[in-house]
Design a protein around this motif. Sequence first.
Motif, mmCIF file in Angstrom:
data_model
loop_
_atom_site.group_PDB
_atom_site.id
_atom_site.type_symbol
_atom_site.label_atom_id
_atom_site.label_comp_id
_atom_site.label_asym_id
_atom_site.label_seq_id
_atom_site.Cartn_x
_atom_site.Cartn_y
_atom_site.Cartn_z
ATOM 1 N N TYR A 18 1.252 3.683 -3.166
ATOM 2 C CA TYR A 18 0.815 5.077 -3.009
ATOM 3 C C TYR A 18 1.897 6.017 -3.550
ATOM 4 O O TYR A 18 1.629 6.903 -4.354
ATOM 5 C CB TYR A 18 0.541 5.356 -1.530
ATOM 6 C CG TYR A 18 0.092 6.768 -1.231
ATOM 7 C CD1 TYR A 18 -1.256 7.046 -1.051
ATOM 8 C CD2 TYR A 18 0.997 7.808 -1.121
ATOM 9 C CE1 TYR A 18 -1.681 8.346 -0.767
ATOM 10 C CE2 TYR A 18 0.586 9.102 -0.847
ATOM 11 C CZ TYR A 18 -0.749 9.370 -0.671
ATOM 12 O OH TYR A 18 -1.175 10.656 -0.397
ATOM 13 N N GLY A 68 -3.149 0.927 -2.825
ATOM 14 C CA GLY A 68 -2.464 2.191 -2.576
ATOM 15 C C GLY A 68 -2.340 3.058 -3.817
ATOM 16 O O GLY A 68 -2.218 4.281 -3.726
ATOM 17 N N GLY A 121 -2.920 7.130 -3.863
ATOM 18 C CA GLY A 121 -1.770 7.923 -4.284
ATOM 19 C C GLY A 121 -2.095 8.794 -5.482
ATOM 20 O O GLY A 121 -1.726 9.974 -5.539
ATOM 21 N N TYR A 144 0.846 -1.195 0.000
ATOM 22 C CA TYR A 144 0.000 0.000 0.000
ATOM 23 C C TYR A 144 0.884 1.248 0.000
ATOM 24 O O TYR A 144 0.700 2.155 -0.805
ATOM 25 C CB TYR A 144 -0.937 0.009 1.209
ATOM 26 C CG TYR A 144 -1.954 1.132 1.145
ATOM 27 C CD1 TYR A 144 -3.217 0.910 0.629
ATOM 28 C CD2 TYR A 144 -1.642 2.420 1.584
ATOM 29 C CE1 TYR A 144 -4.158 1.933 0.551
ATOM 30 C CE2 TYR A 144 -2.564 3.446 1.501
ATOM 31 C CZ TYR A 144 -3.824 3.201 0.996
ATOM 32 O OH TYR A 144 -4.739 4.218 0.906
#
Length: 176
Positions: free
Chosen positions: A59, A134, A138, A55
Motif C-alpha cells: 500500500y 495492497g 494504495g 499488504y
Amino acid sequence: MSYHAPEMPIQVDDETGVWTTDALPMLYVPRHFFINNHQAIEEEIGADRYADILYKAGYKSAWHWCEKEAELHGMKGAEVFEHYMRRLSQRGWGLFSIEQLDIAAGTAQVRLDHSAFVYFYGKVDRKVDYMFTGWFAGAMDQIAQAEGLTIKTHAKQTQCAAETGVDYGLFEVTPL
C-alpha cells in the motif's frame, strides 16, 4: 489492453551502479531469486501473516510510486492507475488489466494473467498473489487524495489462477 513492449528507459549511474526508471531507483533481480525469498518467508511465518505484512508495505509503496509518477509525467486520475498497471505488467509480475475503475466511488477490478507467483507455485488451490493486493488500494487512495477526494479503500483478491478451475486472478477494490 496489452502491455508487452517495455517503454521504460533504464539509466545506470556510472558512479553508484544505481538503476533508475522514471526517476525512481530500481532493483533488477531474477524472478526465481525473488520468489524463493518470498516462499522462504511464507514458510517461516505463514502465508496469512506474510500477506498482512505485504499488504501494508505494498500500500505504502504504491502510494509513493503513483505520487512520483503522476508528478513526473503530469498525469492525474484514472490515467495514473492505468499507467501503474502498464508498468507492473512491463516488469514481469504478470499482465494486469483494468476490468472496472471508478476513482470517485473508490472501486476497481483488476485482472491478472500470467502471474509470476502462479508460474512458480502452480495449481495449489489457494491464492498466491497476495503480494499485489495492497498495491491496488494504495494506488486508488493516492489518486483519490490527489483529486481532493476523502475516500479510503481496501483491496482483496477474489480469485487466483493457482486455484483449481480458475484461469486468471481477480482483485477488487472497495471503499472502507
